[in-house]
Design an enzyme around this catalytic site. Structure first.
Site, PDB file in Angstrom:
ATOM      1  N   GLU A 242       0.825  -1.219   0.000  1.00 38.45           N
ATOM      2  CA  GLU A 242       0.000   0.000   0.000  1.00 38.45           C
ATOM      3  C   GLU A 242       0.858   1.267   0.000  1.00 38.45           C
ATOM      4  O   GLU A 242       0.871   2.034   0.973  1.00 38.45           O
ATOM      5  CB  GLU A 242      -0.971  -0.037   1.176  1.00 38.45           C
ATOM      6  N   GLU A 352      -4.814  -8.847  -1.543  1.00 33.82           N
ATOM      7  CA  GLU A 352      -5.255  -8.657  -0.153  1.00 33.82           C
ATOM      8  C   GLU A 352      -6.677  -8.159  -0.063  1.00 33.82           C
ATOM      9  O   GLU A 352      -7.074  -7.208  -0.748  1.00 33.82           O
ATOM     10  CB  GLU A 352      -4.358  -7.665   0.602  1.00 33.82           C
TER      11      GLU A 352
END
Length: 648
Positions: A242, A352
């Site tokens: 991220e 994810e």
């Protein structure tokens, strides 16, 4: 014998060969003859939101020659898309801690339920944190090269995987023994603190220094080498989890702009080659779209880089990048297809998504909500949008959704390890299991008509795969709360089935000559459609190769209404499939098919009476540029075309 033993049903070998659905028409209808003496049978596994069935192996269903009047999922194995790497989750430090704390026999049973393809669900993909994430059982966060504040370690003399050798690596080795085809991906949540502008594992960026970029690339290579030496080779690597997440809650992170990620990759790629490592690099590893919170925390004067994955693949680092990794926490899976269309030479991996819940939700609410959202959005949505993997977050947590250090306090795992030493399966176990147990590494996604949407439209949504052994797995989710009946068509063979409301099912069947077909779908790329009446003005939706969208007349059926298609060039075809979609009763009660070479002179080639959602019109050797489907009947209901398909 019917079984409801969790994770012990063994998938039959599965197969498929088909091209067009055989539909219902007066002139050329294929009658139902019932199952043949050697009929192909599909095995069925079902999970329901109320947990009365959980990967329940139901009685098989037989294919029959002929068509069905029900909503029909038409499968075409001659059209293939991405190959699959696998399905699974992350064996985080927290997951390793709760599993390692179990008695050996209980732990081994839990690992079999997770990784054994026969006795369990055959988890085939793991995403492993490099260093600490929010899900750690440690007292403090860590990297693999921690030094005292104010110090640096450019030679990486303090690098160590000692922490992972205690619990994580033994479990990874056990997982690989249980499933030798297991794929492993690795991702850091932060570079070591001494490499960052904050001198902390929290927030900050890499220091803008070529020596730091080089050190970080070498850090990642050392990790890969250490894991390989420990018996766990790593197949994929992203350089930052991220990279736009600047608003974290007490756990390791890094704001890594495109320029820094590209700089690291350009050093890392050649290092991997020189080291003889076959690990492939994935870019981005973040949400389908930039989260509004990430845009809002962009430093003043900087570009929020909302096209981050495109910028990586458009950069000179792209030569070292196998593709892009995505998460689920903002946007929807269609972003994957958009990127694939821009860069079809690169792969897409979904890496994810965590189940979660509100603090006061009951176990029943959590299971139902997670099962139905993950079924339509990940099991079907991600894979239909080019994902080569579907990976949840934690593979196991304790009954308090931990342990964790900062971050999410309502995340759920595939398994829950309770204080009394018992282990229970959560909804994610089943959504992943409906894929991982039946769709083998190397399987290819194949074409299937799909009526549901990730945003929920209450219809049937599905995805199909052909395994390396020629068998077939079809995953179907009933988005509606009520039972839905449907058919599955493979060539000129069909079976019918009814799924409970909200249920997720996997159908598998073996390779069989009875399911072969000699026809192939003719692409309608560039085709244009018009209609009279215009209805809702969406005639183009009838030729967009998406059965979840449709053209509708917008008024009661009457003779003379039509939908016309310009194929753009003279095209040869043998069959026309008229699919009215999953809106029951929307088929034309009477129809006529006409063709033209110039759009002026028309020839009526077939006509008939509609009796169900799918009508297949046989027109051997037809050549035409224009097609027109005209209503010849009357009814109070509208009529629709969700998908017009040609086969030759």
């Amino acid at each position: 014998m019917r079984r409801r033993v969790l994770g012990t049903a063994t998938a039959s070998a599965v197969a498929l060969s088909l091209a067009c659905g055989t539909g219902v028409q007066a002139a050329d209808a294929i009658p139902h003859h019932g199952p043949a003496r050697t009929a192909v049978r599909a095995d069925v596994w079902v999970t329901t939101p109320d947990r009365t069935e959980m990967l329940h192996h139901r009685d098989p269903v037989a294919f029959q020659r002929g068509a069905s009047t029900r909503t029909t999922i038409t499968i075409d194995p001659t059209r293939t898309f991405q190959s699959m790497d696998g399905f699974g989750a992350a064996l985080t430090d927290s997951a390793a801690a709760v599993l390692s704390g179990l008695p050996a026999r209980t732990r081994d049973d839990a690992m079999r339920r997770l990784f054994d393809p026969g006795q369990g669900i055959g988890v085939s993909f793991l995403r492993q944190p490099i260093g600490s994430s929010d899900f750690t059982a440690a007292q403090r966060h860590y990297s693999l090269d921690d030094v005292p504040a104010g110090k640096t370690d450019l030679p990486l003399a303090h690098f160590s995987i000692a922490h992972d050798q205690q619990q994580i690596l033994p479990l990874l080795r056990q997982a690989k023994r249980l499933n030798p085809k297991l794929t492993v991906m690795a991702t850091p949540w932060s570079p070591p603190a001494w490499m960052k502008t904050t001198d902390s594992l929290f927030s900050g960026r890499l220091k803008d220094d070529p020596k730091i970029y080089d050190a970080y690339a070498r850090y990642l290579v050392k990790f890969l080498q250490a894991y390989a030496a420990a018996g766990v080779p790593v197949d994929y690597l992203s350089v930052q989890n991220e990279p736009q997440n600047r608003n974290v809650n007490g756990y390791p992170s890094a704001d890594l702009p495109v320029e820094q990620e590209a700089a690291v990759i350009k050093i890392l790629g050649p290092l991997l080659r020189r080291a003889g490592l076959h690990t492939r690099i994935l870019g981005y590893d973040h949400n389908w779209v930039t989260h509004p919170g990430d845009v809002g925390t962009t430093p003043p004067g900087e570009d929020p880089q909302t096209d981050y994955p495109y910028e990586i693949l458009d950069s000179d680092a792209a030569k070292w990048v196998a593709g892009t990794a995505y998460h689920c926490y903002a946007g929807d899976p269609s972003a994957q297809s958009a990127l694939h269309d821009a860069h079809p030479e690169k792969g897409i991996w979904f890496t994810e998504c965590s189940g979660s819940h509100a603090p006061g939700d009951t176990p029943e609410q959590i299971f139902r909500g997670t099962l139905t959202w993950h079924a339509r959005t990940l099991a079907v949505g991600a894979t239909r949008n080019w994902a080569k993997s579907v990976v949840n977050w934690n593979i196991a947590l304790d009954a308090d959704d931990g342990p964790h250090l900062g971050g999410c306090d309502t995340c759920t795992g595939l398994l829950t390890v309770r204080g009394d030493g018992t282990v229970s399966a959560d909804a994610e176990y089943f959504t992943i299991g409906h894929l991982s147990k039946f769709v083998k590494p190397g399987a290819a996604r194949i074409a299937s008509t799909n009526f549901g949407t990730t945003g929920w439209n209450g219809q049937l949504t599905d995805v199909a795969f052909r395994n390396p052994d020629g068998s077939t797995a079809l995953i179907v989710h009933n988005e509606n709360d009520d039972p839905r009946s449907f058919a599955v068509a493979v060539g000129e063979q069909t079976f019918e089935y009814t799924l409970p409301g909200g249920a997720l099912a996997t159908f598998t069947w073996p390779r069989s000559t009875a399911l072969r077909t000699s026809t192939h779908e003719v692409p309608l790329t560039g085709a244009k459609a018009t209609a009279q009446p215009a209805g809702d003005g969406s005639a183009a939706l009838a030729v967009d190769a998406d059965a979840s969208t449709r053209w509708s007349s917008g008024q009661a059926q009457a003779p003379g209404q039509y939908l016309q298609v310009d194929l753009g060039r003279t095209t040869r075809f043998d069959e026309v499939a008229l699919d009215s979609g999953d809106n029951l009763g929307d088929y034309a009660r009477g129809w006529k098919l006409s063709t033209s070479l110039d759009g002026t002179t028309w020839h009526d080639v077939r006509s008939g009476t509609g009796t169900g959602q799918l009508t297949t019109v046989k027109v051997p050797g037809t050549r035409a540029r224009y097609l027109r489907v005209t209503s010849t009947g009357s009814a109070g209901a509208w009529w629709s075309l969700a998908d017009l398909r040609l086969y030759g």
